[in-house]
Design a protein around this motif. Structure first.
Motif, mmCIF file in Angstrom:
data_model
loop_
_atom_site.group_PDB
_atom_site.id
_atom_site.type_symbol
_atom_site.label_atom_id
_atom_site.label_comp_id
_atom_site.label_asym_id
_atom_site.label_seq_id
_atom_site.Cartn_x
_atom_site.Cartn_y
_atom_site.Cartn_z
ATOM 1 N N VAL A 62 0.708 -1.076 -0.057
ATOM 2 C CA VAL A 62 0.034 0.047 0.191
ATOM 3 C C VAL A 62 0.926 1.255 0.099
ATOM 4 C CG1 VAL A 62 -1.624 1.257 1.237
ATOM 5 C CG2 VAL A 62 -1.944 -1.255 1.200
ATOM 6 N N ASP A 63 0.511 2.087 -0.918
ATOM 7 C CA ASP A 63 1.338 3.504 -0.987
ATOM 8 C C ASP A 63 2.884 3.196 -1.157
ATOM 9 O OD1 ASP A 63 -0.920 5.125 -0.200
ATOM 10 O OD2 ASP A 63 -0.215 4.829 1.846
ATOM 11 N N ASP A 64 3.276 1.924 -1.721
ATOM 12 C CA ASP A 64 4.360 1.828 -2.287
ATOM 13 C C ASP A 64 5.652 1.554 -1.097
ATOM 14 O OD1 ASP A 64 4.089 0.913 -4.928
ATOM 15 O OD2 ASP A 64 3.749 3.045 -5.457
ATOM 16 N N ARG A 65 5.066 1.578 0.124
ATOM 17 C CA ARG A 65 5.820 1.637 1.079
ATOM 18 C C ARG A 65 6.193 0.414 1.922
ATOM 19 N NH1 ARG A 65 4.692 4.851 5.909
ATOM 20 N NH2 ARG A 65 6.873 4.566 6.438
ATOM 21 N N SER A 66 7.246 -0.290 1.658
ATOM 22 C CA SER A 66 7.666 -1.610 2.307
ATOM 23 C C SER A 66 8.315 -1.349 3.851
ATOM 24 C CB SER A 66 8.765 -2.393 1.358
ATOM 25 O OG SER A 66 9.265 -3.282 1.975
ATOM 26 N N PRO A 67 7.983 -2.002 4.792
ATOM 27 C CA PRO A 67 8.513 -1.947 6.020
ATOM 28 C C PRO A 67 9.631 -2.738 6.221
ATOM 29 C CG PRO A 67 6.859 -3.572 6.357
ATOM 30 C CD PRO A 67 6.680 -2.959 4.590
ATOM 31 N N ILE A 68 10.181 -3.630 5.120
ATOM 32 C CA ILE A 68 11.369 -4.525 5.415
ATOM 33 C C ILE A 68 12.496 -4.103 4.363
ATOM 34 C CG2 ILE A 68 10.220 -6.544 6.460
ATOM 35 C CD1 ILE A 68 9.681 -7.723 3.985
ATOM 36 N N GLU A 69 13.549 -4.186 4.718
ATOM 37 C CA GLU A 69 14.676 -3.928 3.686
ATOM 38 C C GLU A 69 15.574 -5.407 3.536
ATOM 39 O OE1 GLU A 69 17.193 -1.172 5.850
ATOM 40 O OE2 GLU A 69 16.051 0.531 5.444
ATOM 41 N N GLY A 70 15.850 -5.414 2.240
ATOM 42 C CA GLY A 70 16.723 -6.311 1.756
ATOM 43 C C GLY A 70 18.141 -6.037 1.845
ATOM 44 N N ASP A 71 19.099 -6.485 0.778
ATOM 45 C CA ASP A 71 20.372 -6.330 0.663
ATOM 46 C C ASP A 71 20.581 -4.721 0.292
ATOM 47 O OD1 ASP A 71 20.954 -8.843 1.034
ATOM 48 O OD2 ASP A 71 20.953 -9.483 -0.984
ATOM 49 N N TYR A 72 21.538 -4.462 0.951
ATOM 50 C CA TYR A 72 22.195 -2.830 0.828
ATOM 51 C C TYR A 72 20.970 -1.987 1.003
ATOM 52 C CZ TYR A 72 25.358 -5.783 -1.957
ATOM 53 O OH TYR A 72 26.175 -6.715 -2.229
ATOM 54 N N GLY A 73 20.112 -2.349 2.003
ATOM 55 C CA GLY A 73 19.129 -1.254 2.629
ATOM 56 C C GLY A 73 17.873 -0.900 1.427
ATOM 57 N N LYS A 74 17.704 -1.800 0.515
ATOM 58 C CA LYS A 74 16.860 -1.723 -0.483
ATOM 59 C C LYS A 74 15.441 -2.160 0.028
ATOM 60 C CE LYS A 74 19.806 -1.248 -4.599
ATOM 61 N NZ LYS A 74 20.007 -1.409 -5.910
ATOM 62 N N PRO A 75 14.405 -1.481 -0.279
ATOM 63 C CA PRO A 75 13.130 -2.309 0.087
ATOM 64 C C PRO A 75 12.919 -3.768 -0.718
ATOM 65 C CG PRO A 75 12.870 0.065 -0.700
ATOM 66 C CD PRO A 75 14.251 -0.098 -0.914
ATOM 67 N N VAL A 76 12.262 -4.554 0.118
ATOM 68 C CA VAL A 76 11.780 -5.713 -0.422
ATOM 69 C C VAL A 76 10.499 -5.755 -1.384
ATOM 70 C CG1 VAL A 76 11.165 -8.240 -0.009
ATOM 71 C CG2 VAL A 76 12.872 -6.955 1.484
ATOM 72 N N ALA A 77 10.563 -6.024 -2.513
ATOM 73 C CA ALA A 77 9.433 -5.921 -3.495
ATOM 74 C C ALA A 77 8.144 -6.805 -2.564
ATOM 75 C CB ALA A 77 9.942 -6.421 -4.683
ATOM 76 N N ALA A 78 6.896 -6.584 -3.056
ATOM 77 C CA ALA A 78 5.860 -7.406 -2.446
ATOM 78 C C ALA A 78 5.807 -8.597 -3.132
ATOM 79 C CB ALA A 78 4.653 -6.359 -2.610
ATOM 80 N N GLY A 79 5.355 -9.844 -2.478
ATOM 81 C CA GLY A 79 5.197 -11.015 -2.944
ATOM 82 C C GLY A 79 5.669 -11.991 -1.982
#
Length: 113
Positions: A62-79
């Motif tokens: 929702v609103d393209d805001r991910s609460p989790i980060e993956g490698d290198y601090g990038k947001p994790v894509a929905a899925g």
């Protein structure tokens, strides 16, 4: 007998996380199948119900805001990976998804009844 509506449902699961004393709002969109409600006497877990019977899939943030980060601090894509991470990092998320599912698949009272 069966309902005269689609077995497909879509709904948002919204939640807040405490971010150093400030509520941070997040959410994700879910698509699922309408099915019989979970039966606690069967020993079926919430996770099993959501994955195996309701066939819950996260489709977007929702609103393209991910609460989790993956490698290198990038947001994790929905899925599927993001949903599994939420279930692992926030143990109450399956309950939030179940509550939203029950709300989305149940009958709603109509004003003026």
């Amino acid at each position: 007998m069966k309902l005269k509506v689609s077995d497909n449902v879509a709904f948002d699961v919204r939640f807040t996380l405490n971010d150093d004393g400030t509520p941070a709002e997040f959410g994700f969109r879910v698509e699922a199948k309408r099915t019989k409600q979970p039966d606690s006497a069967s020993g079926e877990t919430v996770g099993d119900f959501l994955a195996k019977r309701a066939l819950v899939r996260m489709t977007r943030w929702v609103d393209d805001r991910s609460p989790i980060e993956g490698d290198y601090g990038k947001p994790v894509a929905a899925g599927a990976e993001a949903l599994a991470a939420l279930y692992d990092l926030l143990p109450n998320v399956p309950g939030l998804v179940l509550g939203a599912y029950l709300e989305a698949t149940g009958a709603k009272a109509k004003s003026g009844n």
